[in-house]
Design a protein around this motif. Structure first.
Motif, PDB file in Angstrom:
ATOM      1  N   TYR A  78       0.937  -1.582   0.103  1.00  0.00           N
ATOM      2  CA  TYR A  78      -0.051  -0.149   0.114  1.00  0.00           C
ATOM      3  C   TYR A  78       0.778   1.056   0.294  1.00  0.00           C
ATOM      4  N   ASN A  79       0.135   2.822  -0.332  1.00  0.00           N
ATOM      5  CA  ASN A  79       1.215   3.129  -0.469  1.00  0.00           C
ATOM      6  C   ASN A  79       0.841   4.330   1.249  1.00  0.00           C
ATOM      7  N   ARG A  80       0.765   5.567   1.049  1.00  0.00           N
ATOM      8  CA  ARG A  80       1.241   5.407   2.223  1.00  0.00           C
ATOM      9  C   ARG A  80      -0.135   6.469   3.020  1.00  0.00           C
ATOM     10  N   GLU A  81      -1.353   6.501   1.377  1.00  0.00           N
ATOM     11  CA  GLU A  81      -2.585   6.676   2.274  1.00  0.00           C
ATOM     12  C   GLU A  81      -3.610   5.647   2.506  1.00  0.00           C
ATOM     13  N   MET A  82      -2.935   4.181   2.273  1.00  0.00           N
ATOM     14  CA  MET A  82      -2.996   3.085   2.621  1.00  0.00           C
ATOM     15  C   MET A  82      -4.575   2.668   1.567  1.00  0.00           C
ATOM     16  N   ASN A  83      -3.761   2.952   0.013  1.00  0.00           N
ATOM     17  CA  ASN A  83      -4.279   2.468  -1.316  1.00  0.00           C
ATOM     18  C   ASN A  83      -3.113   1.142  -1.559  1.00  0.00           C
ATOM     19  N   PRO A  84      -3.898   0.767  -2.743  1.00  0.00           N
ATOM     20  CA  PRO A  84      -2.987  -0.313  -3.308  1.00  0.00           C
ATOM     21  C   PRO A  84      -2.361  -0.053  -4.221  1.00  0.00           C
ATOM     22  N   TRP A  85      -0.900   0.059  -3.949  1.00  0.00           N
ATOM     23  CA  TRP A  85      -0.495   0.432  -4.719  1.00  0.00           C
ATOM     24  C   TRP A  85       0.828  -0.610  -5.546  1.00  0.00           C
ATOM     25  N   MET A  86       0.638  -1.893  -5.149  1.00  0.00           N
ATOM     26  CA  MET A  86       1.749  -3.180  -5.598  1.00  0.00           C
ATOM     27  C   MET A  86       0.746  -4.005  -5.221  1.00  0.00           C
ATOM     28  N   LEU A  87       0.856  -4.836  -6.713  1.00  0.00           N
ATOM     29  CA  LEU A  87      -0.102  -6.333  -6.767  1.00  0.00           C
ATOM     30  C   LEU A  87       1.180  -7.965  -6.849  1.00  0.00           C
ATOM     31  N   ILE A  88       1.250  -8.451  -6.308  1.00  0.00           N
ATOM     32  CA  ILE A  88       2.062  -9.013  -6.975  1.00  0.00           C
ATOM     33  C   ILE A  88       1.947 -10.963  -6.400  1.00  0.00           C
ATOM     34  N   GLU A  89       1.653 -11.126  -7.158  1.00  0.00           N
ATOM     35  CA  GLU A  89       1.684 -12.908  -7.903  1.00  0.00           C
ATOM     36  C   GLU A  89       2.869 -13.708  -7.460  1.00  0.00           C
ATOM     37  N   CYS A  90       2.670 -14.421  -7.050  1.00  0.00           N
ATOM     38  CA  CYS A  90       3.765 -15.822  -6.528  1.00  0.00           C
ATOM     39  C   CYS A  90       3.629 -16.999  -7.085  1.00  0.00           C
ATOM     40  N   LYS A  91       4.697 -17.600  -7.689  1.00  0.00           N
ATOM     41  CA  LYS A  91       4.282 -18.692  -8.138  1.00  0.00           C
ATOM     42  C   LYS A  91       5.607 -19.404  -7.686  1.00  0.00           C
ATOM     43  N   GLU A  92       5.100 -20.855  -7.632  1.00  0.00           N
ATOM     44  CA  GLU A  92       7.025 -21.441  -7.146  1.00  0.00           C
ATOM     45  C   GLU A  92       7.790 -21.608  -8.281  1.00  0.00           C
ATOM     46  N   MET A  93       9.124 -22.044  -8.280  1.00  0.00           N
ATOM     47  CA  MET A  93       9.595 -21.439  -9.414  1.00  0.00           C
ATOM     48  C   MET A  93       9.698 -22.730  -9.892  1.00  0.00           C
ATOM     49  N   PRO A 113      -7.462  -1.981  -7.626  1.00  0.00           N
ATOM     50  CA  PRO A 113      -6.802  -1.881  -8.261  1.00  0.00           C
ATOM     51  C   PRO A 113      -5.227  -0.913  -7.494  1.00  0.00           C
ATOM     52  N   ALA A 114      -4.057  -1.307  -8.228  1.00  0.00           N
ATOM     53  CA  ALA A 114      -2.818  -1.370  -8.089  1.00  0.00           C
ATOM     54  C   ALA A 114      -2.265  -0.339  -9.405  1.00  0.00           C
ATOM     55  N   LYS A 115      -1.055   0.774  -8.610  1.00  0.00           N
ATOM     56  CA  LYS A 115      -0.229   1.248 -10.052  1.00  0.00           C
ATOM     57  C   LYS A 115       0.249   0.221 -10.351  1.00  0.00           C
ATOM     58  N   TYR A 116       1.043  -0.711  -9.280  1.00  0.00           N
ATOM     59  CA  TYR A 116       1.428  -1.306  -9.922  1.00  0.00           C
ATOM     60  C   TYR A 116       1.414  -3.287 -10.194  1.00  0.00           C
ATOM     61  N   LEU A 117       1.550  -3.760 -11.114  1.00  0.00           N
ATOM     62  CA  LEU A 117       0.996  -5.714 -11.206  1.00  0.00           C
ATOM     63  C   LEU A 117       2.380  -6.350 -11.367  1.00  0.00           C
ATOM     64  N   VAL A 118       2.614  -7.055 -10.635  1.00  0.00           N
ATOM     65  CA  VAL A 118       3.874  -8.106 -10.395  1.00  0.00           C
ATOM     66  C   VAL A 118       3.599  -9.442 -10.416  1.00  0.00           C
ATOM     67  N   ASN A 124      12.218 -16.161 -12.545  1.00  0.00           N
ATOM     68  CA  ASN A 124      11.075 -14.730 -13.296  1.00  0.00           C
ATOM     69  C   ASN A 124      10.108 -13.892 -12.625  1.00  0.00           C
ATOM     70  N   THR A 125      11.047 -12.745 -13.024  1.00  0.00           N
ATOM     71  CA  THR A 125       9.864 -11.146 -12.032  1.00  0.00           C
ATOM     72  C   THR A 125       9.745 -10.166 -13.277  1.00  0.00           C
ATOM     73  N   PHE A 126       8.315 -10.827 -13.853  1.00  0.00           N
ATOM     74  CA  PHE A 126       7.716  -8.657 -14.551  1.00  0.00           C
ATOM     75  C   PHE A 126       7.109  -8.351 -13.554  1.00  0.00           C
ATOM     76  N   CYS A 127       7.328  -6.732 -13.986  1.00  0.00           N
ATOM     77  CA  CYS A 127       6.158  -6.288 -13.382  1.00  0.00           C
ATOM     78  C   CYS A 127       6.003  -4.865 -14.299  1.00  0.00           C
ATOM     79  N   CYS A 128       4.980  -4.542 -14.660  1.00  0.00           N
ATOM     80  CA  CYS A 128       3.730  -3.464 -15.683  1.00  0.00           C
ATOM     81  C   CYS A 128       3.206  -2.344 -14.582  1.00  0.00           C
ATOM     82  N   THR A 129       2.679  -1.702 -15.646  1.00  0.00           N
ATOM     83  CA  THR A 129       1.572  -0.657 -14.893  1.00  0.00           C
ATOM     84  C   THR A 129       0.824  -0.334 -16.567  1.00  0.00           C
ATOM     85  N   TYR A 130      -0.257   0.158 -15.984  1.00  0.00           N
ATOM     86  CA  TYR A 130      -1.065   0.535 -16.907  1.00  0.00           C
ATOM     87  C   TYR A 130      -1.152   2.007 -17.252  1.00  0.00           C
TER      88      TYR A 130
END
Length: 147
Positions: A78-93, A113-118, A124-130
């Protein structure tokens, strides 16, 4: 793709019967050490120790609803205003990241609704933003610094 050099692990791991447990510092309890949990814990350590993301503004493994389907997200920062900032989905290796993995985190983003999706499998890691102007997803070359 983003290269992540995980910090040297300093996890507390114990055996309880046939199960191996790892201490989750955010949940403040031991959880079963699955291959996905191993990735999640390493990603968290990277976010906190290397990228200086605030642990107090991070949530893990919480329920969300996609329509009537109950799901769990892996990590939300979350950002400092407690809004979702980054959403991360983990998978096993050993699970390759795919279009389906990206679509999963995009569906979660409809609820959180987050600014960044990971998406990451620890290797392997990918990060995107809309991009609102172009109405397209833009992939980043590294994880952003915490705002």
């Amino acid at each position: 793709m983003i290269k992540i050099d995980f910090p040297e692990p300093d996890f507390k791991v114990i055996k309880e019967g046939e199960k191996t447990l790892i201490f989750d510092r955010l949940r403040k309890r031991y959880v079963i050490l699955t291959p996905e949990e191993w990735v999640r814990q390493n990603v968290l350590q990277y976010l906190f120790k290397i990228k200086n993301y605030p642990p107090a503004l991070t949530a893990i493994e919480r329920e969300i609803y996609l329509g009537e389907m109950k799901k769990r997200f892996d990590i939300v920062v979350y950002n400092r205003e407690m809004n979702p900032w980054m959403l991360i989905e983990c998978k096993e290796m050993n699970v390759p990241l795919s279009q389906q993995t990206l679509e999963q985190v995009v569906r979660y983003n409809m609820v959180i609704p987050a600014k960044y999706l990971v998406i990451t499998n620890g290797t392997n890691t990918f990060c995107c933003t809309y991009e609102q102007e172009t109405h397209q997803w833009r992939f980043l070359e590294e994880l952003p610094d915490y705002e």
